[in-house]
Design a protein around this motif. Structure first.
Motif: not given
Length: 633
Positions: A96-101, A114-118
């Motif tokens: 979702d964050g890649t689309h700023r959603a 970013t934190a969720s992707g670690q």
């Protein structure tokens, strides 16, 4: 005499910038994007509670499982499964964050994602993954261009891609290294180094085996689950989003056991059409658009097995031969054409609002709406207004289509359907724009509706006095101005006061529709209650002209010429621009404007946002006037 059945849009549709199928898909997506339901689904919170709960739950499950495996009370196979599922779940906020959603605040959005992707990609920030993921959205299904395409091609390719995921992504990026800016390349290099260092440190440490069991094997399991749920069962191989936006991504049939584990991706089509809707609202987005999108035949499948043959569209419009059975002049410069099948096969039925392609000459294809009672078989009719200053299609139709002529036409398609509503339906037409509303009037016979036709004189109204013979004639009101212009008060009277559930439909020249929309807004009609027939981004309200943009952070000024978009210019200068649809529908390229006048051509911004004048969709909208357009970039 013409057959009194139903008249659909008989004016020429705008020229397409891409394929007719893609333009029609994005037109429908754009009209739905403007509805109140989808506007509400796009409204993001500052602190997204569902996303935060998901993220914290995944990290807690991973941490507790890892601790149990180290301490010996968690069986290793069970711990591996739990950690794999935790990594799979934590990917959703990154996605979702890649689309700023994630959050309406960009800083919070990027920190959470970013934190969720670690857990999946240690050392990688969302800005790096955004490059890959937006490339997937722009090139879905394109061989060698879509970074996720190997995961959809075959089962063997899916497994290899899952095992060597990072290597494939690095290879994909390096092949395009020269097209990115130096700053972006440095950012990707730093992130790759951090990830490589993570691997190297653990491999060289005394805890390499523990790392293998606690993280690396679960990470591969999580990656495979992600690829399966987000790619393999979502995209029919080889179906390109550039040509088939609604058919390049699927919808999964309901499954009460597996559905919750998909975290909204059983409505992955909604994510590709409206990427700024967060994961926990995707299913609501499908429910709000299902009736309309099903008309465009999206692929629907289960969680297992392969794709059905109906998931793969024909690459060309299926053409058929018809014969011109009759012609009739029904208004000044407007001619009615009646078609009958040239073969024993009958012409298929169609819905109110449907149109067909007509091949007038080699290389000259135009779109005209059908005339006839919706749902009936037999003959088709179109009405064509001769435009001396047009692109030549209407002149060719009037000259070539004589009684007995054979002509090729495409199958009916519908981009202007009636919306379900419990209130009034107000149909407002400008001249030739009356044509879609006659068929709609037949469909609305049992409902509360009124049809208002605005024209210069009665001679310019299609069907003229013969309109009085329609069964709904009592609901038709003609407005003629003899070329003097209509008062806004007359348009407001036609609209009437807005009540919940009311809908207004507009069709006619672009300037006429813009004026009616402005009057409707002044009269209290919400934007989502006013439906227009848009087959392409909004037409300019003035002749297109070059303009200059200024990038506020660097002070650099760039010229945008006629025929160029701001995105074209920025990418030509190797600036990174987040885009997906490039049709003014998805909202990915939204940018803040610090000063300058904007000519909006998108389907995303609300009337209030346009009035504020501080946001622009870089892919379609332009600067207006002679002043400088200053962008917050």
């Amino acid at each position: 005499m013409f057959q009194q059945t139903a008249v659909l849009d008989g004016h020429e549709l705008p020229e397409r910038a891409c394929s007719d199928q893609a333009q029609g898909d994005w037109a429908m997506a754009g009209s739905l994007r403007a509805t109140p339901e989808l506007q509400a689904l796009h409204a993001l919170p500052l602190w997204p509670l569902p996303t935060l709960c998901l993220l914290l739950g995944c990290f807690a499950a991973f941490g507790l499982s890892a601790y149990g495996m180290v301490e010996g009370w968690m069986p290793i196979p069970l711990g591996i499964i739990i950690n794999g599922l935790a990594i799979y779940g934590a990917f959703t906020p990154l996605h979702d964050g890649t689309h700023r959603a994630v959050s309406r605040n960009r800083f919070i959005n990027d920190v959470i994602s970013t934190a969720s992707g670690q857990l999946l990609l240690p050392g990688c920030e969302v800005a790096i993954y955004r490059i890959l993921h937006l490339a997937h959205h722009k090139t879905t299904g394109e061989h060698h261009e879509d970074p996720d395409e190997p995961a959809t091609r075959s089962l063997s390719g899916f497994w290899l891609y899952g095992i060597f995921l990072e290597f494939y992504w690095v290879h994909w990026y390096l092949k395009r290294f020269s097209q990115w800016s130096a700053a972006q390349n440095a950012r990707v290099f730093l992130g790759s180094c951090l990830m490589a260092s993570w691997y190297a440190i653990w491999i060289a440490s005394p805890w390499a085996l523990e790392c293998l069991l606690i993280w690396w094997i679960p990470q591969r399991i999580g990656a495979v689950l992600i690829l399966y749920a987000f790619a393999y069962i979502q995209h029919p191989p080889g179906v390109e989003q550039r040509a088939y936006p609604i058919r390049a991504t699927g919808i999964l049939r309901p499954n009460k056991w597996l559905g919750p584990l998909m975290l909204g991706q059983n409505a992955h089509l909604i994510h590709h059409l409206y990427p700024q809707i967060p994961w926990y609202r995707l299913e609501a987005g499908w429910r709000a658009t299902e009736a309309q999108l099903l008309r465009r035949a999206p692929p629907i499948r289960g969680y297992w097995g392969g794709w059905g043959q109906d998931a793969f569209p024909n690459t060309e419009t299926p053409w058929r031969w018809v014969r011109v059975a009759a012609t009739e002049d029904i208004a000044q410069d407007i001619r009615l054409f009646t078609f009958e099948s040239a073969s024993p096969s009958p012409l298929p039925i169609y819905e109110a609002g449907a149109h067909i392609d007509v091949r007038l000459e080699p290389g000259v294809v135009r779109q005209y709406s059908l005339i006839g009672r919706p749902g009936t078989t037999g003959r088709w009719q179109i009405a064509v207004k001769r435009e001396a200053g047009g692109r030549g299609g209407s002149i060719a139709a009037h000259a070539r289509l004589q009684q007995g002529t054979l002509v090729e036409v495409g199958n009916p398609r519908n981009n202007f359907p009636l919306q379900a509503s419990a209130g009034r339906h107000v149909l407002i037409a400008g001249g030739i724009g009356v044509t879609p509303f006659i068929s709609m009037a037949y469909a609305l016979a049992a409902k509360d509706f009124a049809l208002h036709v605005f024209a210069r004189t009665p001679a310019h109204v299609p069907f003229g006095q013969a309109m009085q013979r329609f069964p709904f004639a009592a609901r038709i009101q003609l407005h003629c101005d003899d070329g003097k212009g209509f008062e806004n008060s007359e348009i407001a009277d036609a609209l009437g006061p807005y009540r919940a559930g009311d809908r207004t439909y507009l069709c006619g020249p672009a300037g006429f529709m813009e004026r009616v929309e402005a009057v409707a807004a002044t009269a209290g009609w919400p934007a989502g209650a006013v439906v227009t027939e848009n087959f392409s981004p909004l037409r300019p309200s003035r002749p297109e002209a070059p303009f200059t943009i200024e990038l506020a952070r660097s002070g650099r000024r760039l010229r945008v010429e006629v025929g160029q978009s701001i995105v074209d210019v920025l990418e030509g200068e190797r600036f990174s621009v987040d885009t997906v649809c490039r049709q003014g529908v998805c909202g990915t390229c939204r940018c803040r404007v610090l000063s300058g006048e904007i000519e909006h051509r998108d389907s995303v911004l609300t009337a209030a946002e346009r009035e504020e004048g501080n946001q622009i969709l870089l892919c379609v909208s332009r600067g207006a006037g002679n002043g400088l357009l200053v962008l917050d970039r």
